[in-house]
Scaffold this motif. Structure first.
Motif, PDB file in Angstrom:
ATOM      1  N   ALA A   1       0.818  -1.219  -0.014  1.00  0.00           N
ATOM      2  CA  ALA A   1      -0.222   0.164  -0.126  1.00  0.00           C
ATOM      3  C   ALA A   1       0.821   1.348  -0.072  1.00  0.00           C
ATOM      4  N   LEU A   2       1.700   1.304   0.895  1.00  0.00           N
ATOM      5  CA  LEU A   2       2.687   2.447   0.908  1.00  0.00           C
ATOM      6  C   LEU A   2       3.460   2.831  -0.471  1.00  0.00           C
ATOM      7  N   ASP A   3       3.817   1.665  -0.966  1.00  0.00           N
ATOM      8  CA  ASP A   3       4.651   1.754  -2.278  1.00  0.00           C
ATOM      9  C   ASP A   3       3.661   2.343  -3.237  1.00  0.00           C
ATOM     10  N   LYS A   4       2.253   2.062  -3.278  1.00  0.00           N
ATOM     11  CA  LYS A   4       1.597   2.522  -4.194  1.00  0.00           C
ATOM     12  C   LYS A   4       1.041   3.966  -4.258  1.00  0.00           C
ATOM     13  N   VAL A   5       0.872   4.324  -2.877  1.00  0.00           N
ATOM     14  CA  VAL A   5       0.297   5.743  -2.683  1.00  0.00           C
ATOM     15  C   VAL A   5       1.412   6.762  -2.635  1.00  0.00           C
ATOM     16  N   THR A   6       2.602   6.293  -2.649  1.00  0.00           N
ATOM     17  CA  THR A   6       3.702   7.014  -2.667  1.00  0.00           C
ATOM     18  C   THR A   6       4.482   7.363  -4.094  1.00  0.00           C
ATOM     19  N   GLY A   7       4.015   6.455  -5.150  1.00  0.00           N
ATOM     20  CA  GLY A   7       4.395   6.195  -6.326  1.00  0.00           C
ATOM     21  C   GLY A   7       5.774   5.396  -6.118  1.00  0.00           C
ATOM     22  N   ALA A   8       6.226   4.741  -5.235  1.00  0.00           N
ATOM     23  CA  ALA A   8       7.391   3.860  -5.266  1.00  0.00           C
ATOM     24  C   ALA A   8       7.219   2.569  -6.174  1.00  0.00           C
TER      25      ALA A   8
END
Length: 710
Positions: free
Chosen positions: A22-29
């Motif tokens: 989730a964090l990777d997706k919402v931060t663009g990573a």
């Protein structure tokens, strides 16, 4: 790590967990197929036909090759040859993958060339400048009930009893025609692929629903050993049935092979509409006959969809009633008609989505004629075994869904009379419908490794198309290993991990989860045999579930649901608003409540879109689309979805060690019918054609008023 340190009771299956990525997706990573950086990357741009049927007579490539940055122009005159008889794990790929193999144009939007340049902008400019001339031929794209050329494919018809005789003996009869339009997947992420040759292997960084599936089909198409093709699909921004092997994959492989450098092809939204499949329009006839108490004597469902002149594709909507409702005479048939269009493909709940609209609308009409509550009618026709197959159900709790849904929705307070509730200028109505989707499992291979640092690594060629598959599989592994989920890493979407089912048919998590659980249990049994610390390369257990799945008893396996909708209709403007929706489902064991609810609500939202908005329009004169973009093709937006609630009841599959059934598709099934039934309840007018557009509401009101302009 010693074995004693793994005996922690984890909060795993059944506990809500945020997606691990989730964090990777919402931060663009998180990198998608069209975003991964490569040195010396070239960009390809497809050129699509501007005629619907004919032959290519010339391609003026010389002028385009002279444009800045252009590296090559591929077309039928210079492209490598590919095999034309490929049959993969899911059957024959769409014949559009046999790209640049001949000068024929079988439908509008057929790929005729690929222009490759140093930049995407240069490739697009050159592609739009490429002059292709054609010898045009007459085309036929018309679709409607009763048109010539219709046929019944083998094994697409079931019949028991005398349908006409039972209809004649019935106290109440419904004989009605229903239609659904062509619909498109419209995933947020357009189709994209990056291809390169690396260390003697063909590598693809792709957006797909099954990396091993795509790898094997490409190997067959290009006559390569399967070990020579490596496909990865780390992140996928939606798929819904459209992301298998397509023309852009094959064109990109051809270009990368010629240029010996990485080549990326990203489709525009219009190109996605033209080349990646869609849900066929349907024309359906439902005939129901019942005794005065509502018991069905006759059940007939005729379902027609179009297919291409390239390959037969059956939408299969008549299959919906084969597991749902019994009758003394039961007749269902799926028919197709080939026309000059691209080949349809699977789209979320293929068959069940359009089929449920017709059947569940007709049942509502029958309930109205009999003066029986729509839920009571369904209760009176609940089968004890498969209505057509005669097989026992693995588990079936449809009535439990209706009971809980009626309680939560407040169905008991409903006044059954139509057109009696108002809220200012709005007419209000409520409706319901049943939902079902098959629960299958396919052989898959998984490995689980106990690492030296005390963690565990799961490897399986699963695909996370936005469903939260990584997270769910990690929870399943953690439960089997009896460790905390944080100690489990899940690696997916790599064709080197072996055969596994695709993300489709609501079979992904069940198939993969079974394999992961079996491998994890095998590993756990082996860990006590390891003396002291885990070695540096770890201890790995690998399981193939083919033999396990083959032992499943012959039963009907389905998930079920009850859909409820409340709508408001403005008969002056024709606007229909869904005020609230409720779905209650019996879908086996829920692995991750957080992502499961998201899947069910997403399906129901798509059902709203299907009922009120989605409709691809094809121009009969040109054979092409009108408005093949998000301006012309309308989908439900936030303002269209004020309150959608999804719940579930306990319903494990006793034959499945994981206990799950699959939830990716059942949310859309029955939703459109529930909304259409609610519109009837609000207005007293039955809408049998989707979508229920404002103009159709206004015309129906005019007819009801007897106005001559209607």
């Amino acid at each position: 790590m010693t074995q004693a340190s793994t005996t922690v009771k984890p909060d795993a299956v059944g506990v809500a967990h945020t997606r691990v990525e989730a964090l990777d997706k919402v931060t663009g990573a998180a990198r998608y197929a069209g975003e991964i950086p490569f040195a010396e990357l070239a960009h390809g741009w497809l050129v699509l036909s501007t005629v619907t049927r004919g032959r290519i007579t010339s391609i003026d490539e010389a002028a385009v090759r002279a444009l800045p940055g252009v590296l090559t122009v591929l077309h039928h005159g210079n492209a490598p040859r590919v095999k034309d008889d490929v049959v993969g794990a899911l059957g024959r790929p769409d014949p559009i993958v046999e790209v640049f193999q001949h000068d024929r144009v079988p439908h509008a939007g057929w790929p005729v060339a690929l222009v490759v340049a140093e930049t995407s902008e240069q490739a697009r400019e050159a592609a739009e400048a490429l002059v292709v001339t054609y010898a045009q031929e007459p085309h036929d794209v018309a679709f409607h009930a009763g048109r010539p050329g219709v046929y019944t494919p083998p094994e697409m018809e079931t019949a028991k009893g005398d349908l006409d005789a039972q209809l004649a003996a019935s106290a109440a009869v419904v004989d009605a025609a229903y239609t659904t339009p062509e619909q498109h997947h419209t995933a947020m992420e357009p189709h994209a692929v990056t291809v390169r040759w690396h260390d003697g292997r063909l590598e693809l960084f792709d957006s797909n629903q099954g990396s091993k599936w795509v790898a094997d089909d490409l190997a067959n198409l290009f006559s390569l050993d399967t070990s020579a093709v490596h496909v990865r699909s780390e992140h996928v921004g939606g798929a819904f049935g459209s992301k298998g092997l397509r023309a852009h994959h094959v064109a990109a492989v051809m270009a990368a092979t010629e240029l010996q450098r990485p080549v990326r092809v990203v489709l525009t939204r219009r190109q996605v509409f033209a080349t990646t499949g869609y849900r066929s329009p349907t024309a359906q006839r439902v005939r129901l006959g019942a005794d005065a108490d509502g018991r069905l004597r006759a059940f007939g469902h005729e379902h027609l969809n179009l297919t291409s002149n390239l390959r037969e594709f059956v939408e299969g909507g008549a299959g919906f009633g084969r597991s749902m409702y019994d009758a003394d005479a039961h007749h269902t048939v799926n028919r197709v008609v080939p026309v000059d269009v691209a080949t349809p493909t699977w789209m979320r709940a293929p068959g069940e989505a359009p089929g449920s609209f017709a059947v569940e609308s007709a049942l509502d009409e029958l309930a109205e004629r009999l003066g029986i509550d729509p839920i009571a009618l369904r209760v009176r026709n609940e089968p004890t075994v498969g209505p057509v197959s005669g097989l026992p159900f693995s588990s079936r709790n449809l009535l439990g869904c209706f009971e809980e849904g009626a309680r939560l929705f407040g169905w008991a307070e409903r006044d059954p009379r139509p057109r009696v509730r108002r809220d200012g200028r709005w007419l209000l109505g409520t409706g319901t419908a049943a939902s079902t989707f098959p629960s299958g499992a396919a052989p898959s291979t998984a490995s689980v490794t106990a690492e030296a640092d005390g963690s565990f690594t799961v490897r399986i060629t699963a695909s996370d198309v936005g469903t939260g598959a990584r997270t769910a599989l990690g929870l399943i592994a953690a439960e089997a290993l009896e460790v905390a989920p944080e100690r489990v890493r899940v690696r997916i979407a790599d064709s080197d991990f072996g055969n596994a089912w695709v993300a489709g048919g609501s079979m992904g998590t069940r198939s993969w989860g079974w394999a992961v659980m079996a491998a994890a249990r095998d590993l756990r049994e082996r860990l006590p045999l390891a003396a002291g610390e885990i070695p540096e390369d770890g201890i790995t257990a690998t399981t193939d579930t083919g033999a396990l799945i083959a032992q499943l008893a012959q039963k009907e396996r389905y998930a079920y649901g009850a859909q409820f909708a409340e709508v408001a209709v403005d008969v002056l403007s024709g606007e229909v608003r869904v005020r609230r929706m409720l779905g209650v489902f019996a879908a086996g064991r829920i692995v991750n409540p957080l992502t499961a609810r998201s899947q069910l609500v997403g399906g129901m939202t798509w059902g709203i879109s299907m009922a009120l908005h989605e409709e691809a329009v094809r121009d009969a004169a040109s054979g092409g689309y009108v408005g093949a973009d998000f301006a012309g093709y309308h989908v439900a937006a936030h303002a269209d979805v004020p309150a959608v609630r999804a719940e579930w009841i306990d319903d494990p599959d006793p034959d499945d060690p994981v206990g799950i059934k699959g939830i990716g598709e059942i949310g859309i099934v029955g939703t459109a019918a529930a909304i259409a039934n609610a519109v009837w309840h609000a207005t007293g007018v039955r809408h049998r054609d989707l979508p229920i557009r404002p103009d159709r509401v206004l015309l129906a009101e005019a007819r009801q008023d007897g106005r001559p302009d209607a």
